[in-house]
Design a protein around this motif. Structure first.
Motif, short mmCIF file in Angstrom:
data_model
loop_
_atom_site.label_atom_id
_atom_site.label_comp_id
_atom_site.label_asym_id
_atom_site.label_seq_id
_atom_site.Cartn_x
_atom_site.Cartn_y
_atom_site.Cartn_z
N UNK A 6 0.84 -1.21 0.00
CA UNK A 6 0.00 0.00 0.00
C UNK A 6 0.87 1.25 0.00
N UNK A 7 1.96 1.19 0.75
CA UNK A 7 2.89 2.32 0.78
C UNK A 7 3.47 2.57 -0.61
N UNK A 10 0.99 4.03 -2.98
CA UNK A 10 0.77 5.44 -2.68
C UNK A 10 1.90 6.31 -3.21
N UNK A 11 3.12 5.77 -3.14
CA UNK A 11 4.26 6.51 -3.69
C UNK A 11 4.06 6.75 -5.19
N UNK A 12 3.51 5.75 -5.88
CA UNK A 12 3.31 5.88 -7.32
C UNK A 12 2.27 6.94 -7.65
N UNK A 14 1.30 9.54 -5.67
CA UNK A 14 1.37 10.82 -4.96
C UNK A 14 2.34 11.82 -5.60
N UNK A 15 2.96 11.47 -6.69
CA UNK A 15 3.72 12.47 -7.45
C UNK A 15 3.10 12.57 -8.84
N UNK A 16 3.57 13.53 -9.62
CA UNK A 16 3.00 13.69 -10.96
C UNK A 16 3.68 12.79 -11.99
N UNK A 17 4.67 12.00 -11.51
CA UNK A 17 5.43 11.16 -12.44
C UNK A 17 4.53 10.18 -13.18
N UNK A 74 14.09 6.76 -8.05
CA UNK A 74 13.79 8.08 -7.49
C UNK A 74 13.97 8.06 -5.97
#
Lengths: 247, 255
Positions: A6-7, A10-12, A14-17, A74
């Motif tokens: 889940x973490x 969320x990382x995927x 939560x940025x605009x990448x 990243x």
């Protein structure tokens, strides 16, 4: 493991990448389909050329591989890897969760790419006033093959990122290998080149390059081989990540 | 001062009574790290007790960061052991330790709150905890902005917020005052004192003695990877002698 997954998901998001990659994917596939329908010399009334047109979705694998590579590199580039490993000291679990998150995201990219190419391709064929000769088997191959290929490439990207760590080096190396080395080897020595990861995965959806498709592996063997490469990269990446010092 | 090392994890409530029953929150045993031919940490042995703020002092390049990273499992010792709550850093210790290693370890395109949420998810904590720590470090209004637009002081606080997510008993801070303005340094001092007053432990490294001399109870001084001095601040600094003078005498006076 679920918590770490889940973490990582969320990382995927939560940025605009990821959104940027998704936009690039949609743009490139639409461009490929439109250019293929109106800009090429190919006779679109032939079934094989129609199949190639709706198969443009396999470009999604490139973006899926980038999702995987960026997910890992990243963290090193921005230093978030320290906090990640302080929170989750079992580093191999982090790499595994990233691979799983990559598999989900990559599969999604592949499904989206296949859907867009199919839909836009059919619209373009009709717009040219031609009969649609793409059948159910073609649709299955493009959609299923496309999402498996993209899912596996994202996983391979995570492993590659874990091994290389440097973002620019990982992406440059990946592109040089897939778009230059593999293509050259496959053209000169197809009996060897077809076992390389990129060409092996291409067997899942058929050959976008044309003539040499006779040399491709069968979809199941090619897909299995790509899966083996992806697993090997993740395993190697996890082992390297476990051992290395973070200074 | 040296208490026995217990290998069993202590109950969370133990920290509250720590001021009376010295607990070894951190200990190193002949800890050594070599990078190629360079010896970064050399045969370092020291212990920390609960409820104290310990300054981990030494000039730049003394091996402070490497030692802290070994305590947190990020760097593997060449020899010796780095123990947290009696064991090498592991999932059980992760639940009891918070750390801020560098001021700026964030993805600039992610909001402060999202950064904390990714960590909270890994730790199985609810989003409500994220908002609590944002309040605690006085960063709540900026939480929904991207970190790329944060000042250095705000990044420091975000790092601290991440370290506090799991309500740790031990806080490890590597050069936390680097680049902070006087107001920020004051805020950090107050924070560390309050944290230790609650029975918890702080290990804070610094190469600027003035930064920590008003805050720490004890000091561990290292130079060239070797232990120079361990002790209470009051044992080291008597009369008119400042910590800085003590430090210079200890490090420069050696053959």
């Amino acid at each position: 493991m679920i918590a770490q997954l889940r973490s990582e998901l969320r990382k995927l998001t939560s940025t605009r990448t990821s959104a940027g990659l998704l936009a690039g994917l949609v743009a490139l596939i639409l461009f490929g389909v439109i250019a293929g329908a109106f800009g090429s010399e190919a006779d679109l009334s032939l079934a094989e050329n129609q199949r190639e047109l709706v198969g443009n979705g396999s470009f999604a694998a490139v973006f899926a591989a980038l999702v995987g590579v960026l997910a890992m590199t990243s963290e090193f580039r921005y230093g978030t890897i320290d906090a990640t490993f302080v929170f989750t000291p079992a580093r191999e679990r982090v790499v595994a969760a990233k691979a799983l998150a990559g598999l989900l995201a990559g599969t999604g990219f592949g499904a989206l790419g296949a859907g867009i190419a199919l839909g836009a391709g059919v619209v373009m064929i009709r717009a040219r006033g031609l009969d649609v000769l793409v059948g159910g088997a073609d649709v299955r191959r493009v959609v299923l093959g496309g999402l498996v290929m993209s899912g596996l490439w994202a996983v391979l990207g995570v492993g590659l990122g874990a091994l290389v760590r440097n973002q620019v080096a990982a992406i440059a190396g990946l592109f040089a290998w897939v778009f230059i080395v593999e293509i050259l080897v496959f053209e000169q020595l197809p009996a060897v080149g077809r076992y390389a990861p990129g060409v092996a995965g291409t067997a899942l959806t058929g050959d976008p390059v044309g003539d040499s498709s006779a040399h491709l592996l069968t979809p199941s063997i090619g897909g299995g081989l790509l899966a083996a490469y992806a697993a090997a990269f993740v395993l190697a990446g996890a082992l390297a990540t476990r051992r290395r010092d973070l200074t | 001062m040296v208490a026995s090392i217990s290998l069993s994890p202590r109950p969370l409530s133990a920290a509250a009574s720590a001021s009376t029953s010295a607990i070894e929150v951190v200990s190193t045993e002949r800890l050594t790290k070599r990078f190629g031919s360079i010896v970064a940490v050399d045969d370092l042995t020291f212990q920390l007790e609960a409820g104290t703020v310990t300054g981990f002092l030494g000039p730049n390049g003394a091996g402070k960061t490497t030692t802290l990273r070994m305590l947190l499992g990020l760097v593997r010792p060449t020899a010796g052991r780095a123990l947290v709550f009696g064991a090498p850093y592991c999932a059980a210790s992760a639940a009891r330790v918070g750390a801020v290693l560098e001021a700026d370890q964030f993805h600039p395109g992610r909001t402060g709150r999202e950064h904390l949420i990714t960590l909270a998810l890994a730790a199985g904590l609810p989003a409500g905890r994220v908002d609590e720590v944002l309040e605690l470090v006085e960063l709540a209004p900026a939480g929904r902005r991207r970190v790329g637009g944060y000042s250095l002081g705000m990044r420091q606080r975000l790092g601290l917020a991440a370290a506090l997510l799991r309500d740790p008993e031990l806080l490890v801070l590597d050069e936390p005052a680097n680049g902070l303005d006087p107001e920020g340094v004051h805020w950090l001092r107050t924070f560390m004192c309050d944290f230790a007053a609650a029975g918890k432990t702080v290990l804070v490294s610094s190469h600027v003695l003035a930064e920590v001399s008003q805050t720490v109870d004890r000091v561990v001084i290292i130079d060239k990877g070797r232990l120079v001095k361990v002790g209470g601040l009051d044992e080291l600094v008597h009369g008119t002698s400042t910590l800085e003078r003590v430090f210079l005498e200890l490090t420069a006076g050696k053959p």
